[in-house]
Design a protein around this motif. Structure first.
Motif, PDB file in Angstrom:
ATOM      1  N   VAL A 152       0.846  -1.201   0.000  1.00  0.00           N
ATOM      2  CA  VAL A 152       0.000   0.000   0.000  1.00  0.00           C
ATOM      3  C   VAL A 152       0.876   1.243   0.000  1.00  0.00           C
ATOM      4  N   ARG A 153       1.887   1.280   0.839  1.00  0.00           N
ATOM      5  CA  ARG A 153       2.764   2.450   0.899  1.00  0.00           C
ATOM      6  C   ARG A 153       3.501   2.656  -0.429  1.00  0.00           C
ATOM      7  N   ALA A 154       3.938   1.576  -1.058  1.00  0.00           N
ATOM      8  CA  ALA A 154       4.612   1.695  -2.359  1.00  0.00           C
ATOM      9  C   ALA A 154       3.647   2.195  -3.428  1.00  0.00           C
ATOM     10  N   THR A 155       2.398   1.759  -3.374  1.00  0.00           N
ATOM     11  CA  THR A 155       1.393   2.223  -4.332  1.00  0.00           C
ATOM     12  C   THR A 155       1.092   3.697  -4.095  1.00  0.00           C
ATOM     13  N   GLU A 156       1.006   4.097  -2.836  1.00  0.00           N
ATOM     14  CA  GLU A 156       0.801   5.510  -2.512  1.00  0.00           C
ATOM     15  C   GLU A 156       1.961   6.361  -3.044  1.00  0.00           C
ATOM     16  N   ALA A 157       3.181   5.883  -2.866  1.00  0.00           N
ATOM     17  CA  ALA A 157       4.353   6.613  -3.360  1.00  0.00           C
ATOM     18  C   ALA A 157       4.340   6.705  -4.882  1.00  0.00           C
ATOM     19  N   ARG A 158       3.947   5.633  -5.534  1.00  0.00           N
ATOM     20  CA  ARG A 158       3.843   5.629  -7.000  1.00  0.00           C
ATOM     21  C   ARG A 158       2.807   6.643  -7.452  1.00  0.00           C
ATOM     22  N   ALA A 159       1.663   6.678  -6.771  1.00  0.00           N
ATOM     23  CA  ALA A 159       0.609   7.646  -7.109  1.00  0.00           C
ATOM     24  C   ALA A 159       1.114   9.072  -6.915  1.00  0.00           C
ATOM     25  N   ALA A 160       1.769   9.325  -5.801  1.00  0.00           N
ATOM     26  CA  ALA A 160       2.290  10.668  -5.535  1.00  0.00           C
ATOM     27  C   ALA A 160       3.296  11.091  -6.594  1.00  0.00           C
ATOM     28  N   SER A 161       4.184  10.169  -6.991  1.00  0.00           N
ATOM     29  CA  SER A 161       5.188  10.512  -7.996  1.00  0.00           C
ATOM     30  C   SER A 161       4.569  10.768  -9.367  1.00  0.00           C
ATOM     31  N   ALA A 162       3.364  10.232  -9.582  1.00  0.00           N
ATOM     32  CA  ALA A 162       2.648  10.464 -10.846  1.00  0.00           C
ATOM     33  C   ALA A 162       1.765  11.706 -10.770  1.00  0.00           C
ATOM     34  N   GLY A 163       1.822  12.420  -9.640  1.00  0.00           N
ATOM     35  CA  GLY A 163       1.060  13.661  -9.504  1.00  0.00           C
ATOM     36  C   GLY A 163      -0.371  13.479  -9.021  1.00  0.00           C
ATOM     37  N   VAL A 164      -0.712  12.303  -8.529  1.00  0.00           N
ATOM     38  CA  VAL A 164      -2.067  12.054  -8.034  1.00  0.00           C
ATOM     39  C   VAL A 164      -2.296  12.881  -6.770  1.00  0.00           C
ATOM     40  N   VAL A 165      -3.398  13.618  -6.739  1.00  0.00           N
ATOM     41  CA  VAL A 165      -3.761  14.439  -5.591  1.00  0.00           C
ATOM     42  C   VAL A 165      -4.595  13.638  -4.594  1.00  0.00           C
ATOM     43  N   GLU A 166      -5.494  12.796  -5.105  1.00  0.00           N
ATOM     44  CA  GLU A 166      -6.336  11.955  -4.258  1.00  0.00           C
ATOM     45  C   GLU A 166      -6.674  10.693  -5.030  1.00  0.00           C
ATOM     46  N   PHE A 167      -6.689   9.565  -4.341  1.00  0.00           N
ATOM     47  CA  PHE A 167      -7.132   8.347  -4.998  1.00  0.00           C
ATOM     48  C   PHE A 167      -7.968   7.516  -4.058  1.00  0.00           C
ATOM     49  N   TYR A 168      -8.547   6.426  -4.576  1.00  0.00           N
ATOM     50  CA  TYR A 168      -9.655   5.754  -3.922  1.00  0.00           C
ATOM     51  C   TYR A 168      -9.440   4.245  -3.851  1.00  0.00           C
ATOM     52  N   LEU A 169     -10.210   3.633  -2.971  1.00  0.00           N
ATOM     53  CA  LEU A 169     -10.308   2.181  -2.919  1.00  0.00           C
ATOM     54  C   LEU A 169     -11.679   1.843  -2.365  1.00  0.00           C
ATOM     55  N   TYR A 170     -12.074   0.597  -2.555  1.00  0.00           N
ATOM     56  CA  TYR A 170     -13.264   0.132  -1.862  1.00  0.00           C
ATOM     57  C   TYR A 170     -12.966  -1.202  -1.203  1.00  0.00           C
ATOM     58  N   THR A 171     -13.613  -1.390  -0.059  1.00  0.00           N
ATOM     59  CA  THR A 171     -13.389  -2.581   0.748  1.00  0.00           C
ATOM     60  C   THR A 171     -14.507  -2.700   1.774  1.00  0.00           C
ATOM     61  N   TRP A 172     -14.620  -3.792   2.373  1.00  0.00           N
ATOM     62  CA  TRP A 172     -15.408  -3.934   3.585  1.00  0.00           C
ATOM     63  C   TRP A 172     -14.565  -4.657   4.629  1.00  0.00           C
TER      64      TRP A 172
END
Length: 146
Positions: free
Chosen positions: A93-113
């Protein structure tokens, strides 16, 4: 993810998300190969022990049919059962967050229960609760930071 990881990652995903559904190994392999051949924004990160894939997490543009206007998504976090509770999911999860940040993502989403407490502990915030396939589901979001 490398081409040689595709089948092992598809097997992890099938066991985690698609058991008892019509989705086949070939379907998931095709989807992962399409992701590999894409523009580089969408990605599958893979955790390995030695050279064996034991976990995966995706960054994708589209995930939830009910919320197509939302993008991008953290999706498909799966860790092989015998490697769970060892920090691999958190690292993915942290690596995916870092990848998103490096791509300029401001906010992203997931769904779960089932994993809502796991994601909340990692700083993901609840957006809304809804029902999908007659079961409760939680939409969550996060603003990644480097």
């Amino acid at each position: 993810m490398r081409e040689r990881d595709v089948e092992a990652v598809a097997q992890l995903r099938l066991a985690a998300f698609f058991d008892g559904t019509a989705r086949t190994l070939e379907d998931d392999i095709a989807g992962l190969r399409k992701l590999l051949a894409g523009d580089g924004f969408e990605t599958s990160l893979v955790a390995r022990i030695g050279d064996i894939p034991v976990g995966t997490c995706l960054l994708v543009r589209r995930e939830l049919e009910l919320a197509h206007e939302l993008t991008p998504w953290l999706a498909g976090l799966a860790v092989a059962p015998k490697h769970q509770h060892q920090g691999i999911g958190t690292a993915l999860v942290r690596a995916t967050e870092a990848r998103a940040a490096s791509a300029g993502v401001v906010e992203f989403y997931l769904y779960t229960w089932q994993a809502r407490d796991f994601y909340a502990a990692l700083g993901w915030m609840t957006v809304e609760t809804f029902e999908q396939d007659c079961a409760p589901m939680l939409l969550m979001s996060r603003r990644p930071s480097l």
